[in-house]
Write a protein that holds these residues in place. Sequence first.
Motif, short mmCIF file in Angstrom:
data_model
loop_
_atom_site.label_atom_id
_atom_site.label_comp_id
_atom_site.label_asym_id
_atom_site.label_seq_id
_atom_site.Cartn_x
_atom_site.Cartn_y
_atom_site.Cartn_z
N GLY A 233 43.16 50.00 73.58
CA GLY A 233 43.41 51.43 73.70
C GLY A 233 42.36 52.20 72.92
O GLY A 233 41.17 51.98 73.06
N ARG A 234 42.81 53.11 72.06
CA ARG A 234 41.87 53.87 71.23
C ARG A 234 41.60 53.19 69.89
O ARG A 234 40.81 53.68 69.09
N SER A 235 42.27 52.08 69.61
CA SER A 235 42.12 51.40 68.33
C SER A 235 40.93 50.44 68.38
O SER A 235 40.78 49.68 69.35
N VAL A 236 40.10 50.46 67.33
CA VAL A 236 38.98 49.54 67.23
C VAL A 236 38.99 48.89 65.85
O VAL A 236 39.44 49.48 64.87
N GLU A 237 38.51 47.67 65.79
CA GLU A 237 38.36 46.98 64.52
C GLU A 237 37.16 46.07 64.57
O GLU A 237 36.70 45.66 65.65
N ALA A 238 36.62 45.76 63.39
CA ALA A 238 35.46 44.89 63.27
C ALA A 238 35.57 44.13 61.95
O ALA A 238 36.36 44.49 61.07
N LEU A 239 34.76 43.09 61.82
CA LEU A 239 34.67 42.35 60.57
C LEU A 239 33.19 42.13 60.28
O LEU A 239 32.50 41.44 61.02
N VAL A 240 32.72 42.76 59.20
CA VAL A 240 31.31 42.69 58.83
C VAL A 240 31.09 41.52 57.89
O VAL A 240 31.75 41.42 56.84
N LEU A 241 30.16 40.64 58.23
CA LEU A 241 29.82 39.49 57.40
C LEU A 241 28.35 39.55 57.01
O LEU A 241 27.49 39.73 57.86
N ALA A 242 28.09 39.39 55.74
CA ALA A 242 26.72 39.23 55.24
C ALA A 242 26.83 38.79 53.79
O ALA A 242 27.65 39.32 53.04
#
Length: 419
Positions: A233-242
């Motif tokens: 839907g309008r929900s977004v998520e991410a996982l940043v790795l470094a």
Amino acid sequence: MTVSVAWDAPDPLPGPLVVRTVEVSDPGPLAARLPRGPVAAWLRRGEGMVAWGRTARVRPGGGADRFDAATRSLAALADRAEVHDPLEVPGSGLVAFGSFTFDPADAGSVLEVPAAVLGRRGGRAWFTTIGAHPAAPPAPLVDAPRPPGPLRWSPGARTAEQWRGAVAAAVARIRSGGLDKVVMARDLLARADAPIDERALLDRLARRHPDCYTFAVDGLVGATPELLVRRSGRSVEALVLAGTSPRGAGPSEDRALAERLAASAKDAEEHRYAVESVRTALAPLCADLDIADRPRLLRLANVQHLATPVHGTLAADRTALSVAAALHPTAAVCGTPTPAALEAIRELEGMGRGRYAGPVGWVDQRGDGEWGIALRCAHIDGPTARLFAGCGIVADSDPAAELAEADNKFRVMADALTG
């Protein structure tokens, strides 16, 4: 730019494209249902989708607008489709799997609509057929995938010594100014006596790396730890790795390595650049955006990373693929500033990355989807596997340490290939 669509049926298809999803009983391990032939997959912790056959394929060529071209072609296909989808969960109905090149100058991106999809999410399982004629539900495999057997290994574009020299050149460029971070990648070649069965790799990767996203699209197979974007839907998520450290041989060594990673100024700098690149890309697209103030530790089978989760709400309707396009390339796989980092990669790496470090994942007709970054992967071409690994380089990077880190990252696919 030319966009081509290849059909696995007479062109045009006779009548409308029929997409039919039905709920099915739990199929067990999804990878164990894949038949021989072209396959696609997106799996994590026993959930996700596997697919086979090919109803349509979009090859958008090179250019910065390759994502838009693929999106338009998929939308045109959806306009002529009759979709019967009583479940209406992310991944049911019309769905496409894609893998895009890291460098916009390179051709090779692909978006494929399979003929059959088997999925499981949240305790529900479904089977989707896509095409003029419905396919039969999958049966347990009678031709179990076989390991590739003995492998012959050889360097890729650069030897280890040559790659260390390239990293040293990258460090010198960073210290001279105008470049804060650049990600340097290398490749490794393995050759078997017979064609490599992707299904065996998928099975091993999914079992050994359940916290990663195990994927397969058009010969690119891997298990990436990095979620570029998930859209529901309008929900977004991410996982940043470094920021990366190896795992220890025992609990005490593991804790010591984790504490060293958390205290490392070099890794903190590398991670900060990656987080800020995601913030810069997502903030204009979101009505609200929540990014954790401090990274947490993500422990995987062979490495541990600094990880920062990201959550947001889109300000307007955008597909998962269009959000992935806005994010790519992040500083986690390119560097910062992006133009200077991309120029350094082109000049110093000495190879074409192809679809390594590009977005890989899936999108459905509602725009929902999941896209990762194609890391810990190999491109399979008959009996040959081309493996990839990369490291973030900053001013304090040590070429010998970066080579050791790259060798450790190769292990995911090397172990899947060797048993």
